[in-house]
Design an enzyme around this catalytic site. Structure first.
Site, mmCIF file in Angstrom:
data_model
loop_
_atom_site.group_PDB
_atom_site.id
_atom_site.type_symbol
_atom_site.label_atom_id
_atom_site.label_comp_id
_atom_site.label_asym_id
_atom_site.label_seq_id
_atom_site.Cartn_x
_atom_site.Cartn_y
_atom_site.Cartn_z
ATOM 1 N N CYS A 288 -26.633 -18.748 22.440
ATOM 2 C CA CYS A 288 -27.850 -19.231 22.641
ATOM 3 C C CYS A 288 -28.051 -19.511 21.570
ATOM 4 C CB CYS A 288 -28.804 -17.967 23.427
ATOM 5 S SG CYS A 288 -30.650 -18.700 23.493
ATOM 6 N N HIS B 288 -28.936 -21.655 31.914
ATOM 7 C CA HIS B 288 -28.924 -21.311 31.379
ATOM 8 C C HIS B 288 -31.040 -21.284 31.028
ATOM 9 C CE1 HIS B 288 -28.018 -19.478 26.974
ATOM 10 N NE2 HIS B 288 -29.239 -19.959 26.832
ATOM 11 N N GLY C 86 -27.847 -27.142 24.597
ATOM 12 C CA GLY C 86 -29.635 -27.824 25.693
ATOM 13 C C GLY C 86 -30.487 -26.234 24.492
ATOM 14 N N HIS D 85 -34.894 -19.978 30.520
ATOM 15 C CA HIS D 85 -35.736 -19.786 28.948
ATOM 16 C C HIS D 85 -36.903 -19.919 29.531
ATOM 17 C CE1 HIS D 85 -33.629 -19.169 25.491
ATOM 18 N NE2 HIS D 85 -32.168 -19.949 25.952
ATOM 19 N N GLN E 250 -38.203 -22.254 22.889
ATOM 20 C CA GLN E 250 -37.574 -21.890 21.562
ATOM 21 C C GLN E 250 -37.924 -22.486 20.231
ATOM 22 O OE1 GLN E 250 -33.803 -22.690 24.444
ATOM 23 N NE2 GLN E 250 -32.806 -21.286 22.249
HETATM 24 NI NI NI Z 1 -31.058 -20.616 24.893
#
Ligand code: NI
Length: 172
Positions: free
Chosen positions: A95, A137, A46, A141, A51
């Site tokens: 992550c 998860h 993912g 974020h 990010q």
């Molecule tokens: Ni992550």
């Protein structure tokens, strides 16, 4: 389509609450395409838009069903959890923004998520197992929450110590 740079722990964008997407336009579709490429190149399950430095409520996921029955690969826009199981599962998480470390995280074992696809059509995902974990998860974020926030202070210190050592090694 270019692979984008993944921001690492310490970048303030990972701690911000991302904005709702308002326009399902070409820019969004390009972002989603780039995010898929970036996730696949990094071998992640993912990836959330913050990010890659974009503070929007968008994530992509690429999850193989536990029975090995194929892969669920999709992008969700403006997702929200509408229900979560009382029962929790424990499993190791990592992550892409904290590469090289992982720790066991406890989360509801099943969730129902409502969102939009990149074309603006409403979607509803009923998830359990790995998929439920990935969805939670990635949703975290979008609220500036990382998996290291969901473990004990002692475990967090250990994970961060290991992570810093790895980074020092990498940066020589
Ligand atoms: Ni992550």
């Amino acid at each position: 389509m270019p692979v984008r740079e993944i921001v690492l722990l310490g970048d303030p964008i990972l701690r911000e609450s991302a904005r709702e997407v308002e326009a399902f336009d070409e820019e969004l579709k390009v972002l989603v395409r780039d995010m898929f490429e970036t996730m696949v190149a990094a071998e992640g399950a993912g990836l959330a838009a913050p990010q890659v430095g974009v503070p929007l409520r968008v994530f992509v996921a690429d999850v193989r069903d536990e029975d090995g029955e194929g892969i669920r690969r999709f992008a969700l826009v403006n997702p929200r959890i509408v229900s979560a199981a009382d029962e929790e599962d424990r499993a190791a998480e990592g992550c892409l923004s904290i590469p090289g470390v992982s720790e066991v995280v406890s989360r509801p074992s099943a969730v129902v998520v409502e969102a939009f696809d990149p074309e603006g059509r409403p979607v509803r995902v009923e998830a359990e197992g790995i998929l439920a974990r990935v969805l939670q998860h990635e949703l975290d974020h979008l609220d500036g929450v990382l998996f290291i926030d969901r473990i004990s202070a002692l475990k967090r210190r250990m994970v961060l110590k290991k992570y810093r050592k790895l980074r020092e090694k990498e940066e020589g």
